[in-house]
Design a protein around this motif. Structure first.
Motif, PDB file in Angstrom:
ATOM      1  N   HIS A 215      37.745  35.927  41.076  1.00  0.00           N
ATOM      2  CA  HIS A 215      39.081  35.763  40.482  1.00  0.00           C
ATOM      3  C   HIS A 215      39.056  34.685  39.400  1.00  0.00           C
ATOM      4  O   HIS A 215      38.159  33.847  39.382  1.00  0.00           O
ATOM      5  CB  HIS A 215      40.077  35.251  41.528  1.00  0.00           C
ATOM      6  CG  HIS A 215      40.282  36.127  42.700  1.00  0.00           C
ATOM      7  ND1 HIS A 215      41.345  36.985  42.806  1.00  0.00           N
ATOM      8  CD2 HIS A 215      39.585  36.254  43.862  1.00  0.00           C
ATOM      9  CE1 HIS A 215      41.295  37.615  43.977  1.00  0.00           C
ATOM     10  NE2 HIS A 215      40.243  37.187  44.636  1.00  0.00           N
TER      11      HIS A 215
ATOM     12  N   HIS B 258      43.926  37.017  49.009  1.00  0.00           N
ATOM     13  CA  HIS B 258      43.600  36.965  47.583  1.00  0.00           C
ATOM     14  C   HIS B 258      43.523  38.319  46.913  1.00  0.00           C
ATOM     15  O   HIS B 258      43.809  38.449  45.732  1.00  0.00           O
ATOM     16  CB  HIS B 258      42.270  36.210  47.378  1.00  0.00           C
ATOM     17  CG  HIS B 258      41.127  36.804  48.139  1.00  0.00           C
ATOM     18  ND1 HIS B 258      40.178  37.594  47.549  1.00  0.00           N
ATOM     19  CD2 HIS B 258      40.806  36.748  49.463  1.00  0.00           C
ATOM     20  CE1 HIS B 258      39.304  37.988  48.479  1.00  0.00           C
ATOM     21  NE2 HIS B 258      39.667  37.487  49.648  1.00  0.00           N
TER      22      HIS B 258
ATOM     23  N   GLU C 117      37.972  31.699  43.490  1.00  0.00           N
ATOM     24  CA  GLU C 117      38.872  31.443  42.354  1.00  0.00           C
ATOM     25  C   GLU C 117      38.180  30.535  41.341  1.00  0.00           C
ATOM     26  O   GLU C 117      37.630  29.496  41.698  1.00  0.00           O
ATOM     27  CB  GLU C 117      40.154  30.750  42.843  1.00  0.00           C
ATOM     28  CG  GLU C 117      41.076  31.642  43.648  1.00  0.00           C
ATOM     29  CD  GLU C 117      41.902  32.600  42.787  1.00  0.00           C
ATOM     30  OE1 GLU C 117      41.780  32.564  41.535  1.00  0.00           O
ATOM     31  OE2 GLU C 117      42.667  33.385  43.373  1.00  0.00           O
TER      32      GLU C 117
ATOM     33  N   HIS D   5      38.780  41.007  41.187  1.00  0.00           N
ATOM     34  CA  HIS D   5      40.115  41.327  41.678  1.00  0.00           C
ATOM     35  C   HIS D   5      40.609  42.629  41.040  1.00  0.00           C
ATOM     36  O   HIS D   5      41.224  43.465  41.697  1.00  0.00           O
ATOM     37  CB  HIS D   5      41.057  40.167  41.346  1.00  0.00           C
ATOM     38  CG  HIS D   5      42.366  40.225  42.050  1.00  0.00           C
ATOM     39  ND1 HIS D   5      43.292  39.222  41.971  1.00  0.00           N
ATOM     40  CD2 HIS D   5      42.917  41.189  42.835  1.00  0.00           C
ATOM     41  CE1 HIS D   5      44.354  39.564  42.692  1.00  0.00           C
ATOM     42  NE2 HIS D   5      44.159  40.744  43.215  1.00  0.00           N
TER      43      HIS D   5
ATOM     44  N   HIS E  16      46.710  42.758  39.640  1.00  0.00           N
ATOM     45  CA  HIS E  16      46.011  41.686  38.923  1.00  0.00           C
ATOM     46  C   HIS E  16      44.792  42.219  38.171  1.00  0.00           C
ATOM     47  O   HIS E  16      44.125  43.135  38.646  1.00  0.00           O
ATOM     48  CB  HIS E  16      45.582  40.584  39.893  1.00  0.00           C
ATOM     49  CG  HIS E  16      46.743  39.816  40.434  1.00  0.00           C
ATOM     50  ND1 HIS E  16      46.660  38.502  40.801  1.00  0.00           N
ATOM     51  CD2 HIS E  16      48.025  40.181  40.653  1.00  0.00           C
ATOM     52  CE1 HIS E  16      47.838  38.087  41.233  1.00  0.00           C
ATOM     53  NE2 HIS E  16      48.689  39.099  41.163  1.00  0.00           N
TER      54      HIS E  16
ATOM     55  N   ASP F  78      42.324  40.047  36.822  1.00  0.00           N
ATOM     56  CA  ASP F  78      41.256  39.052  36.715  1.00  0.00           C
ATOM     57  C   ASP F  78      39.952  39.574  37.342  1.00  0.00           C
ATOM     58  O   ASP F  78      39.999  40.462  38.184  1.00  0.00           O
ATOM     59  CB  ASP F  78      41.687  37.721  37.378  1.00  0.00           C
ATOM     60  CG  ASP F  78      42.135  37.885  38.824  1.00  0.00           C
ATOM     61  OD1 ASP F  78      43.020  38.719  39.089  1.00  0.00           O
ATOM     62  OD2 ASP F  78      41.585  37.187  39.690  1.00  0.00           O
TER      63      ASP F  78
HETATM   64 ZN   LIG Z   1      42.907  37.307  41.493  1.00  0.00          ZN
END
Ligand SMILES: [Zn+2]
Length: 265
Positions: free
Chosen positions: A28, A77, A89, A146, A158, A160
Motif C-alpha cells: 500500500h 487494510h 503501508e 491493494h 483503492h 495504491d
Molecule cells: Zn491501500
C-alpha cells in the motif's frame, strides 16, 4: 541478515487472531507526505482515539518501520485479502510518478520494505511473485498491491500503490535480500493456497474460517446464530447438533470429520 528490532504500536482497529495461513503480502501507499516521521505519525493515527476503521501490520517510511498489528492478528487494510494477508503501508502516494519513486527518500523506503518483505517471504514460505487480480481469485500465493485486491474482490476502490510503483525493481530487491534463501517460484512448495483449508475450530476461535463454518452450519439448518466469525456457545451447540446428526462424537469441536460431513451434506 542483521535485523534491528521493529518498534510496535498497537493499532486500535484489527481482528484478534487469524484462522488462515498467510498467503499474500499486500503493498500500500499511505497517501501521506514523505517526512522522516511518516511511519510513526501513521502508526499513532492507527492507535489513537481518532483511529480510522483501518490498520496495517507495518508502516514504512524513509528511515523507519513501525509494526501496528501482530502478524498473528488480522489488520483491516485490503478487504478480501485481510484474513490471509499482511499489509505493508509505505510513505508516499499512489499518484507518484516513476521519478517520484526514484528520489532518495522513496529508494530508502523501498529498501527498508524489501528487506522486511524478504523476511516475511522466508517466514511464511511465500513465493516472490507479483499476483494480478486473476491470480488472487485463483488462490495463488505471493506479493500484490491493494489495487489488485480491489480488482479481484471488489470490496474496496483503492488504487495504491499506483501505476508507477517500481514493481520489477522491488521484486529484484526482495530476491536479493533473500539471498541463499530465495526459492524460484516454479520450485516453490506452496504456490497455491490449500484448496481445502478447513482448520480444526473450537470455542474461542475467531475469524474468516469461523464465519465460513457458521455459514455452512446455517445452510445445513443447524442455526449457529449470526455468522459473526466468533466461535461462542451458539456455535458450539450448532456443531454438536451437526455432529449428532451425522453420527459423530458430539464434542463441539469442528475437526476434519465434522467439516467433511458439513461440506458433503
Ligand atoms: Zn491501500
Amino acid at each position: 541478515m542483521g535485523v534491528a528490532a521493529i518498534p510496535f504500536v498497537q493499532a486500535r482497529n484489527f481482528t484478534k487472531g487469524r484462522s488462515s495461513h498467510i498467503d499474500v503480502l499486500v503493498i500500500h501507499t499511505m497517501e501521506s507526505p514523505e517526512k522522516p516521521s511518516t511511519a510513526e505519525d501513521v502508526a499513532s493515527w492507527f492507535a489513537g482515539s481518532s483511529a480510522p476503521q483501518a490498520s496495517a501490520h507495518y508502516c514504512i517510511d524513509g528511515n523507519t518501520v513501525v509494526q501496528c498489528v501482530q502478524d498473528s492478528d488480522v489488520a483491516w487494510h485490503a478487504p478480501g485479502a485481510n484474513h490471509n494477508g499482511l499489509g505493508f503501508e509505505h510513505a508516499g502516494k499512489a499518484a507518484q510518478t516513476a521519478h517520484d519513486w526514484s528520489d532518495d527518500y522513496s529508494l530508502k523506503c523501498l529498501e527498508l520494505s524489501a528487506r522486511l518483505v524478504a523476511r516475511k517471504c522466508k517466514e511464511y514460505d511465500i513465493p516472490v511473485v507479483w499476483l494480478h487480480a486473476a491470480d488472487l481469485r485463483a488462490g495463488k500465493r505471493g506479493i500484490t498491491g491493494h489495487v489488485q485486491v480491489s480488482e479481484a474482490f471488489r470490496k474496496s476502490d483503492h488504487s495504491d500503490p499506483g501505476k508507477a510503483f517500481p514493481l520489477q525493481a522491488y521484486l529484484r530487491s526482495v530476491r536479493k535480500h533473500l539471498g541463499d534463501d530465495f526459492v524460484p517460484a516454479n520450485e516453490h512448495r506452496s504456490l497455491q493456497k490449500a484448496q481445502s483449508q478447513n482448520p480444526t475450530l473450537k470455542a474461542g476461535a475467531r475469524g474468516f474460517q469461523v464465519k465460513r463454518l457458521q455459514q455452512l452450519l446455517a445452510q445445513r439448518g443447524f442455526k449457529p446464530g449470526s455468522a459473526d466469525g466468533v466461535f461462542g456457545p451458539n456455535t458450539t451447540a450448532a456443531v454438536k447438533k451437526a455432529q449428532a446428526a451425522h453420527g459423530l462424537e458430539a464434542d463441539g469441536i469442528a475437526g476434519p470429520l465434522t467439516w467433511q460431513a458439513l461440506l458433503a451434506a
